[in-house]
Design a protein around this motif. Structure first.
Motif, PDB file in Angstrom:
ATOM      1  N   THR A 140       0.781  -1.131   0.062  1.00 42.57           N
ATOM      2  CA  THR A 140       0.246  -0.008   0.062  1.00 42.57           C
ATOM      3  C   THR A 140       0.838   1.183  -0.149  1.00 42.57           C
ATOM      4  O   THR A 140       1.656   1.433   0.778  1.00 42.57           O
ATOM      5  CB  THR A 140      -0.731   0.003   1.269  1.00 42.57           C
ATOM      6  OG1 THR A 140      -1.765  -1.268   1.090  1.00 42.57           O
ATOM      7  CG2 THR A 140      -1.803   1.354   1.217  1.00 42.57           C
ATOM      8  N   TYR A 141       0.733   1.932  -0.950  1.00 45.80           N
ATOM      9  CA  TYR A 141       1.545   3.514  -1.198  1.00 45.80           C
ATOM     10  C   TYR A 141       0.583   4.647  -0.711  1.00 45.80           C
ATOM     11  O   TYR A 141      -0.635   4.620  -1.083  1.00 45.80           O
ATOM     12  CB  TYR A 141       1.766   3.603  -2.565  1.00 45.80           C
ATOM     13  CG  TYR A 141       2.807   2.578  -3.271  1.00 45.80           C
ATOM     14  CD1 TYR A 141       4.274   2.798  -2.826  1.00 45.80           C
ATOM     15  CD2 TYR A 141       2.398   1.445  -3.992  1.00 45.80           C
ATOM     16  CE1 TYR A 141       5.103   2.133  -3.407  1.00 45.80           C
ATOM     17  CE2 TYR A 141       3.412   0.721  -4.327  1.00 45.80           C
ATOM     18  CZ  TYR A 141       4.712   0.913  -4.207  1.00 45.80           C
ATOM     19  OH  TYR A 141       5.411   0.019  -4.751  1.00 45.80           O
ATOM     20  N   THR A 142       1.017   5.456  -0.050  1.00 51.74           N
ATOM     21  CA  THR A 142       0.464   6.613   0.376  1.00 51.74           C
ATOM     22  C   THR A 142       0.605   7.601  -0.826  1.00 51.74           C
ATOM     23  O   THR A 142       1.701   7.119  -1.806  1.00 51.74           O
ATOM     24  CB  THR A 142       1.225   7.481   1.539  1.00 51.74           C
ATOM     25  OG1 THR A 142       2.491   7.593   1.422  1.00 51.74           O
ATOM     26  CG2 THR A 142       0.842   6.385   2.858  1.00 51.74           C
ATOM     27  N   ARG A 143       0.066   8.698  -0.843  1.00 49.95           N
ATOM     28  CA  ARG A 143       0.228   9.642  -1.930  1.00 49.95           C
ATOM     29  C   ARG A 143       1.530   9.808  -2.167  1.00 49.95           C
ATOM     30  O   ARG A 143       2.267   9.979  -3.125  1.00 49.95           O
ATOM     31  CB  ARG A 143      -0.754  10.754  -1.716  1.00 49.95           C
ATOM     32  CG  ARG A 143      -0.533  12.037  -2.493  1.00 49.95           C
ATOM     33  CD  ARG A 143      -1.471  13.139  -2.107  1.00 49.95           C
ATOM     34  NE  ARG A 143      -1.646  14.361  -3.030  1.00 49.95           N
ATOM     35  CZ  ARG A 143      -0.327  14.980  -3.289  1.00 49.95           C
ATOM     36  NH1 ARG A 143       0.562  14.948  -2.459  1.00 49.95           N
ATOM     37  NH2 ARG A 143      -0.646  16.086  -4.128  1.00 49.95           N
ATOM     38  N   TRP A 173       4.026   7.298  -3.303  1.00 47.00           N
ATOM     39  CA  TRP A 173       3.968   7.100  -4.828  1.00 47.00           C
ATOM     40  C   TRP A 173       4.662   8.045  -5.552  1.00 47.00           C
ATOM     41  O   TRP A 173       5.410   7.680  -6.606  1.00 47.00           O
ATOM     42  CB  TRP A 173       2.653   6.632  -5.064  1.00 47.00           C
ATOM     43  CG  TRP A 173       2.521   6.326  -6.476  1.00 47.00           C
ATOM     44  CD1 TRP A 173       2.009   7.152  -7.579  1.00 47.00           C
ATOM     45  CD2 TRP A 173       2.957   5.226  -7.067  1.00 47.00           C
ATOM     46  NE1 TRP A 173       2.106   6.282  -8.855  1.00 47.00           N
ATOM     47  CE2 TRP A 173       2.909   5.282  -8.367  1.00 47.00           C
ATOM     48  CE3 TRP A 173       3.753   4.107  -6.727  1.00 47.00           C
ATOM     49  CZ2 TRP A 173       3.198   4.196  -9.531  1.00 47.00           C
ATOM     50  CZ3 TRP A 173       4.195   3.185  -7.510  1.00 47.00           C
ATOM     51  CH2 TRP A 173       3.924   3.402  -8.808  1.00 47.00           C
ATOM     52  N   SER A 216      -4.648   6.910  -0.673  1.00 47.27           N
ATOM     53  CA  SER A 216      -3.695   5.689  -1.042  1.00 47.27           C
ATOM     54  C   SER A 216      -4.047   4.754  -1.918  1.00 47.27           C
ATOM     55  O   SER A 216      -5.140   4.907  -2.111  1.00 47.27           O
ATOM     56  CB  SER A 216      -3.135   5.072   0.619  1.00 47.27           C
ATOM     57  OG  SER A 216      -4.541   4.462   0.985  1.00 47.27           O
TER      58      SER A 216
END
Length: 93
Positions: free
Chosen positions: A34-37, A40, A75
């Protein structure tokens, strides 16, 4: 002086896979991240075309992507697959 013609195994070129036993192990690992804004957008700065664009265009692209991620809750989760392959060297290698 002419060399005698080679026949059989000694006459063919060796391939990098020669000597590897035909049996090999293979495993696949599926996973997610899972990438946060912000995480990323940091990644994107190092991707493909963005490394060649003028900074103004990079800023514009990152702003648009950031807005899209924000619209999805800030995210996203990316699926990945990793493959590991093993082989055993043959005794004649």
């Amino acid at each position: 002086m002419a060399q005698p013609a080679r026949t059989g195994r000694e006459g063919r070129r060796r391939h990098p896979a020669d000597g590897l036993v035909r049996r090999a192990g293979r495993w696949r690992f599926d996973w997610e991240w899972t990438y946060t804004r912000d995480a990323w957008l940091d990644q994107m700065r190092t991707h493909g075309i963005l490394t060649h664009l003028p900074s103004g265009q990079v800023t514009e692209v990152l702003a648009e992507v950031g807005a899209a991620i924000d619209a999805r809750g800030g995210s996203f989760t990316a699926p990945y697959g990793t493959v590991a392959v093993t082989a055993v060297r043959g005794v004649d290698a």
